[in-house]
Every structure is written in structure tokens, then in C-alpha cells.
Design an enzyme around this catalytic site. Structure first.
Site, PDB file in Angstrom:
ATOM      1  N   TYR A 165     -14.757   9.506 -33.268  1.00 30.95           N
ATOM      2  CA  TYR A 165     -16.224   9.615 -33.262  1.00 30.95           C
ATOM      3  C   TYR A 165     -16.912   8.342 -33.762  1.00 30.95           C
ATOM      4  CZ  TYR A 165     -16.601  14.554 -31.873  1.00 30.95           C
ATOM      5  OH  TYR A 165     -16.602  15.732 -31.172  1.00 30.95           O
TER       6      TYR A 165
ATOM      7  N   ASN B  48     -19.822  23.446 -32.308  1.00 29.16           N
ATOM      8  CA  ASN B  48     -20.158  23.843 -30.935  1.00 29.16           C
ATOM      9  C   ASN B  48     -18.939  23.949 -30.006  1.00 29.16           C
ATOM     10  OD1 ASN B  48     -19.671  21.130 -30.707  1.00 29.16           O
ATOM     11  ND2 ASN B  48     -21.684  20.595 -29.902  1.00 29.16           N
TER      12      ASN B  48
ATOM     13  N   LYS C  16     -12.560  22.772 -30.487  1.00 29.36           N
ATOM     14  CA  LYS C  16     -12.861  22.375 -31.868  1.00 29.36           C
ATOM     15  C   LYS C  16     -12.467  23.458 -32.886  1.00 29.36           C
ATOM     16  CE  LYS C  16     -16.678  19.209 -30.698  1.00 29.36           C
ATOM     17  NZ  LYS C  16     -18.110  18.901 -30.983  1.00 29.36           N
TER      18      LYS C  16
ATOM     19  N   GLU D  22     -10.332   8.048 -24.512  1.00 30.52           N
ATOM     20  CA  GLU D  22     -10.074   9.225 -25.358  1.00 30.52           C
ATOM     21  C   GLU D  22      -8.705   9.834 -25.046  1.00 30.52           C
ATOM     22  OE1 GLU D  22     -14.847  10.272 -25.875  1.00 30.52           O
ATOM     23  OE2 GLU D  22     -13.574  11.699 -24.806  1.00 30.52           O
TER      24      GLU D  22
ATOM     25  N   HIS E 248     -15.452  19.630 -27.208  1.00 28.97           N
ATOM     26  CA  HIS E 248     -15.831  18.252 -26.902  1.00 28.97           C
ATOM     27  C   HIS E 248     -15.438  17.978 -25.459  1.00 28.97           C
ATOM     28  CE1 HIS E 248     -16.031  13.865 -26.826  1.00 28.97           C
ATOM     29  NE2 HIS E 248     -14.890  13.932 -26.166  1.00 28.97           N
TER      30      HIS E 248
HETATM   31  P1  ADP Z   1     -21.706  16.105 -27.067  1.00 30.62           P
HETATM   32  O1  ADP Z   1     -20.540  16.700 -27.838  1.00 30.62           O
HETATM   33  O2  ADP Z   1     -22.471  17.158 -26.312  1.00 30.62           O
HETATM   34  O3  ADP Z   1     -21.314  14.951 -26.206  1.00 30.62           O
HETATM   35  P2  ADP Z   1     -22.848  14.172 -28.929  1.00 30.62           P
HETATM   36  O4  ADP Z   1     -21.880  13.183 -28.363  1.00 30.62           O
HETATM   37  O5  ADP Z   1     -24.290  13.794 -28.974  1.00 30.62           O
HETATM   38  O6  ADP Z   1     -22.743  15.583 -28.169  1.00 30.62           O
HETATM   39  O7  ADP Z   1     -22.424  14.532 -30.434  1.00 30.62           O
HETATM   40  C1  ADP Z   1     -21.065  14.658 -30.773  1.00 30.62           C
HETATM   41  C2  ADP Z   1     -20.892  15.869 -31.647  1.00 30.62           C
HETATM   42  O8  ADP Z   1     -21.571  15.642 -32.899  1.00 30.62           O
HETATM   43  C3  ADP Z   1     -21.531  17.171 -31.110  1.00 30.62           C
HETATM   44  O9  ADP Z   1     -20.728  17.839 -30.162  1.00 30.62           O
HETATM   45  C4  ADP Z   1     -21.695  17.966 -32.393  1.00 30.62           C
HETATM   46  O10 ADP Z   1     -20.455  18.551 -32.816  1.00 30.62           O
HETATM   47  C5  ADP Z   1     -22.095  16.882 -33.383  1.00 30.62           C
HETATM   48  N1  ADP Z   1     -23.561  16.747 -33.479  1.00 30.62           N
HETATM   49  C6  ADP Z   1     -24.397  16.202 -32.559  1.00 30.62           C
HETATM   50  N2  ADP Z   1     -25.687  16.254 -32.980  1.00 30.62           N
HETATM   51  C7  ADP Z   1     -25.660  16.865 -34.190  1.00 30.62           C
HETATM   52  C8  ADP Z   1     -26.667  17.217 -35.159  1.00 30.62           C
HETATM   53  N3  ADP Z   1     -27.959  16.960 -34.934  1.00 30.62           N
HETATM   54  N4  ADP Z   1     -26.274  17.842 -36.306  1.00 30.62           N
HETATM   55  C9  ADP Z   1     -24.965  18.098 -36.544  1.00 30.62           C
HETATM   56  N5  ADP Z   1     -23.958  17.782 -35.681  1.00 30.62           N
HETATM   57  C10 ADP Z   1     -24.299  17.175 -34.526  1.00 30.62           C
HETATM   58 MG    MG Z   2     -20.555  13.070 -26.748  1.00 33.95          MG
END
Ligand code: ADP
Ligand code: MG
Length: 140
Positions: free
Chosen positions: A51, A114, A11, A128, A117
Site C-alpha cells: 500500500y 471492505n 481482506k 502486485e 482488494h
Molecule cells: P480501492 O480498494 O477501492 O482501490 P483505494 O485504493 O482508494 O480503494 O484505497 C485502498 C484501501 O484503503 C481501501 O480499499 C480501504 O480499505 C482503505 N481506505 C480507502 N479510503 C479510506 C478511508 N477514507 N478511511 C479508511 N480506509 C480507507
Molecule cells: Mg486501490
């Protein structure tokens, strides 16, 4: 468990801090092979499509803005049990909850920024991968 492929994104927070190689080392140390890789500056349309499952979440706008803020590296990772293996190497979504040694524990800045992905199922991995790669761009 057979050899699987999964989709990964390094990312913007990570590409900006020049962490592509450090993150790729984590994948390779875990036995994941990088069989497709391309640097791309996503359009808003691409990020919104990618997304779409989160479109109703309160953080959707922020997430899309973040994903188009800098280039990303899109990847296909291959290996034994690759979907689960990659999720393990990534660590929990929120770096505060991520295990020691995981990518998010070491590199993520926040729950939003974070660093990586990774697909959450083999079915989603296929969808994807197809959004960003043609079959001839993946060389196993
Ligand atoms: P993952 O990436 O671990 O699969 P999710 O699919 O739940 O997590 O969420 C997709 C992405 O959305 C996350 O990696 C993060 O970048 C963002 N995200 C998730 N929850 C939050 C939140 N509470 N606040 C801000 N960004 C979030
Ligand atoms: Mg996810």
C-alpha cells in the site's frame, strides 16, 4: 479485449467471517477464473510495501494494521477484461456507495474494512501479482 490477469485480496474482515467461498463464488459467477490462490498472514513490511502508494494518506496506519490483523487470501484472477470486471464485481470502495449485488455491498463492514482488494490497472496488476506469486504458482 484480450484475456487479462488481475490481483485480488480477500481482506481480514472477510476471512475472519468465513466468507472466502462466498466471495470466490461472486468472482466465478462473473466469469473470472481463480488461477492462483494462497492464504497468507502478511507481515507489516509486506502490507506497507503493498500500500506504499497510500503512505501519505491519513488512513495509512489504520489500513496497514487492519491488513495484518488476520490472514488474507491473495489471488490471481483471469478472464476477459479481468481488471475492470473485477472492479465491477467488487463495487465502490465505500460500501455505502456500492451497487446492489457487488461484494462490497453485500459483505463490507466499512470504507476501511471492505472485504476485497482489486488492482486498478493492468500495469499495477502485474506489479502486485509479482509481489505475492511466482510464475509457477499461477496455473491458467
Ligand atoms: P480501492 O480498494 O477501492 O482501490 P483505494 O485504493 O482508494 O480503494 O484505497 C485502498 C484501501 O484503503 C481501501 O480499499 C480501504 O480499505 C482503505 N481506505 C480507502 N479510503 C479510506 C478511508 N477514507 N478511511 C479508511 N480506509 C480507507
Ligand atoms: Mg486501490
Amino acid at each position: 479485449m484480450a484475456i487479462q490477469r488481475t490481483f485480488s485480496i480477500i481482506k481480514p474482515d472477510a476471512t475472519k467471517r468465513n466468507l472466502t467461498g462466498a466471495i470466490n463464488a461472486k468472482f466465478e459467477e462473473a466469469g473470472l477464473r481463480i488461477v492462483g490462490q494462497r492464504r497468507v498472514h502478511m507481515t507489516r513490511e509486506q502490507a506497507e510495501k503493498f500500500y506504499a502508494v497510500h503512505a501519505e494518506r491519513p488512513f495509512f496506519g489504520e489500513l496497514v494494521d487492519f491488513m495484518i490483523s488476520e490472514p488474507v487470501v491473495v489471488q490471481v484472477l483471469e478472464g476477459e477484461n479481468a481488471v475492470a470486471k473485477n472492479r465491477e464485481v467488487m463495487g465502490a470502495t465505500n460500501p455505502a456507495d456500492a451497487d446492489e449485488g457487488t461484494i462490497r455491498k453485500e459483505f463490507a463492514l466499512s470504507i476501511g474494512e471492505n472485504s476485497v482488494h482489486g488492482s486498478d490497472s493492468e500495469e499495477n496488476a502485474k506489479i502486485e501479482i509479482e509481489q505475492f506469486f511466482t510464475e509457477d504458482q499461477i496455473v491458467g
